[in-house]
Design a protein around this motif. Structure first.
Motif, mmCIF file in Angstrom:
data_model
loop_
_atom_site.group_PDB
_atom_site.id
_atom_site.type_symbol
_atom_site.label_atom_id
_atom_site.label_comp_id
_atom_site.label_asym_id
_atom_site.label_seq_id
_atom_site.Cartn_x
_atom_site.Cartn_y
_atom_site.Cartn_z
ATOM 1 N N ALA A 1 3.228 3.222 -13.317
ATOM 2 C CA ALA A 1 4.817 3.541 -13.349
ATOM 3 C C ALA A 1 4.273 3.072 -11.854
ATOM 4 C CB ALA A 1 4.101 5.071 -13.892
ATOM 5 N N LEU A 2 3.696 3.217 -11.213
ATOM 6 C CA LEU A 2 3.613 2.863 -9.294
ATOM 7 C C LEU A 2 4.658 1.705 -9.115
ATOM 8 C CD1 LEU A 2 3.277 4.004 -6.654
ATOM 9 C CD2 LEU A 2 1.383 2.764 -6.848
ATOM 10 N N VAL A 3 4.327 0.747 -10.190
ATOM 11 C CA VAL A 3 4.480 -0.983 -9.953
ATOM 12 C C VAL A 3 6.166 -0.901 -10.960
ATOM 13 C CG1 VAL A 3 4.340 -3.176 -10.795
ATOM 14 C CG2 VAL A 3 2.312 -1.769 -9.733
ATOM 15 N N TRP B 1 1.090 -1.223 0.226
ATOM 16 C CA TRP B 1 0.101 0.303 0.143
ATOM 17 C C TRP B 1 1.165 1.508 -0.238
ATOM 18 C CZ3 TRP B 1 -4.827 1.732 -0.678
ATOM 19 C CH2 TRP B 1 -5.259 3.126 -0.910
ATOM 20 N N PHE B 2 0.456 1.835 -0.752
ATOM 21 C CA PHE B 2 1.625 3.412 -0.858
ATOM 22 C C PHE B 2 0.297 4.405 -0.882
ATOM 23 C CE2 PHE B 2 3.478 0.197 -3.530
ATOM 24 C CZ PHE B 2 4.651 0.699 -3.454
ATOM 25 N N ASP B 3 0.771 5.806 0.191
ATOM 26 C CA ASP B 3 -0.204 6.639 0.464
ATOM 27 C C ASP B 3 -0.360 7.536 -0.856
ATOM 28 O OD1 ASP B 3 1.424 8.022 1.974
ATOM 29 O OD2 ASP B 3 1.187 7.892 3.605
ATOM 30 N N ALA B 4 -0.694 9.139 0.051
ATOM 31 C CA ALA B 4 -0.737 9.871 -1.366
ATOM 32 C C ALA B 4 0.891 10.533 -1.191
ATOM 33 C CB ALA B 4 -1.514 11.190 -0.770
ATOM 34 N N GLU B 5 1.741 10.305 -0.402
ATOM 35 C CA GLU B 5 3.101 11.249 -0.305
ATOM 36 C C GLU B 5 3.731 9.639 -0.804
ATOM 37 O OE1 GLU B 5 5.551 13.083 3.107
ATOM 38 O OE2 GLU B 5 3.517 12.123 3.786
ATOM 39 N N ARG C 1 3.683 9.955 -4.182
ATOM 40 C CA ARG C 1 4.333 11.547 -5.119
ATOM 41 C C ARG C 1 6.002 11.217 -5.359
ATOM 42 N NH1 ARG C 1 0.972 15.100 -7.489
ATOM 43 N NH2 ARG C 1 -1.335 15.289 -6.812
ATOM 44 N N ALA C 2 6.288 10.416 -3.618
ATOM 45 C CA ALA C 2 7.702 10.874 -4.077
ATOM 46 C C ALA C 2 8.058 9.093 -4.792
ATOM 47 C CB ALA C 2 8.038 9.755 -2.188
ATOM 48 N N ALA C 3 7.397 8.519 -5.168
ATOM 49 C CA ALA C 3 7.619 7.586 -6.020
ATOM 50 C C ALA C 3 7.579 7.689 -8.322
ATOM 51 C CB ALA C 3 6.862 5.965 -5.792
ATOM 52 N N VAL C 4 6.638 8.639 -7.732
ATOM 53 C CA VAL C 4 6.799 9.005 -9.821
ATOM 54 C C VAL C 4 6.445 10.496 -9.412
ATOM 55 C CG1 VAL C 4 5.704 6.184 -10.301
ATOM 56 C CG2 VAL C 4 4.050 8.421 -9.493
#
Length: 316
Positions: free
Chosen positions: A305-307, A8-12, A15-18
């Motif tokens: 993109a996130l994955v 799980w990736f929260d909003a922050e 944003r940091a990942a992509v």
């Protein structure tokens, strides 16, 4: 039986990942793929007169599935959009999820960036965003990712809302001059690129308010009763859409023009087909409009993109 893996990736963290440039590139590729038949995508399910949305999409070659479910409440709730997006892989047990409001803002901004990159003047340097809600900052980020913009105007019914929107992004772009406005019609006059991100039910401006060669992204309205430009005006532009079936069922501007006999659904051209053909050049004498109601391949692109970024450890 082994336990499945859920990340799980929260909003922050999202944003940091992509970054926005990455999402623009992924959305561009996904739209071309949609045109090429790479996705299985039904119309979204919108129960409660659009109060809830469920959007699934399957990428055929990779056997991956993305499903977004959210609630949409524009009557004063903040944020107006709330929900989750999940990524599923047929070949592994990995599940990935993230905040739907943040992801929707990013991918909706990205599709405007794709449209602006293809359709706006190469030397465009002014942007007006009409609407100052949750979608507006990423409209700015996406357009500035594809054009060297020197001035941005944010227009809202309340100047204070426009100023608050500007405060969220101004530090990211110290070279850009930002202006707040409470007059959308005046704000769009002379702008090279206009992004509309509102739940408006009446046109925000007329075609005559725009300068020749302006490029307009209409991304706020997604129900038949909504419209950010009139159908008659949209029909007089060089018009592109995200998905013909979706806009003829959901976009008030398109439905109005078709019912009035000013547009034929068969004449609508998708952004994906234009990208694939590579045959579109900016026309300095004609306004160009991109109308999007949002299609699930944009969500798939954001999640791809996130994955990719979180699998490799880099922003790919």
């Amino acid at each position: 039986m082994g336990a499945s893996r859920t990340d799980w990736f929260d909003a922050e963290q999202l944003r940091a990942a992509v970054n926005m440039r990455t999402v623009v590139d992924h959305v561009r590729e996904a739209l071309v793929g949609l045109h090429g038949g790479d996705f299985e995508i039904p119309l979204r399910f919108a129960p409660g007169a659009g109060n809830f949305l469920v959007m699934p999409v399957r990428h055929i070659a990779s056997e991956t599935l993305v499903v977004k479910s959210l609630s949409a409440n524009f009557t004063g709730r903040k944020p107006a959009l709330s929900g989750t997006i999940t990524w599923e892989e047929w070949h592994t047990e990995r599940h990935v999820g993230t905040d739907a409001a943040e992801a929707t803002a990013m991918r909706t901004g990205a599709v405007s960036g794709v449209a602006a990159d293809l359709l706006a003047a190469p030397d465009a340097d002014s942007l007006t965003v009409v609407g100052a809600g949750g979608q507006a900052p990423d409209q700015i980020r996406a357009v500035l990712a594809v054009r060297d913009i020197s001035s941005v105007t944010v227009a809202a019914l309340r100047r204070e809302s426009a100023q608050a929107c500007i405060a969220r992004v101004a530090d990211e772009f110290p070279h850009v001059r930002f202006t707040a406005s409470d007059d959308p019609r005046a704000a769009v006059a002379g702008a090279d690129i206009i992004c509309c991100a509102t739940p408006a039910k009446e046109p925000l401006f007329t075609l005559d308010d725009l300068k020749p060669g302006a490029q307009v992204n209409l991304i706020g309205s997604y129900r038949p009763e909504m419209r950010e430009m009139s159908g008659a005006d949209v029909a007089r532009t060089a018009l592109f859409v995200d998905d013909v079936e979706a806009v003829t069922a959901e976009a008030g501007e398109i439905i109005e023009a078709v019912e009035a006999g000013e547009l034929e659904p068969g004449d609508l051209r998708t952004l994906g087909s234009a990208l694939a053909a590579g045959d579109v050049a900016h026309d300095p004498d004609r306004v160009t409009v991109f109308k999007s109601v949002g299609v699930a391949v944009q969500d798939w692109a954001l999640m791809r993109a996130l994955v990719d970024a979180t699998t490799t450890g880099t922003d790919s």
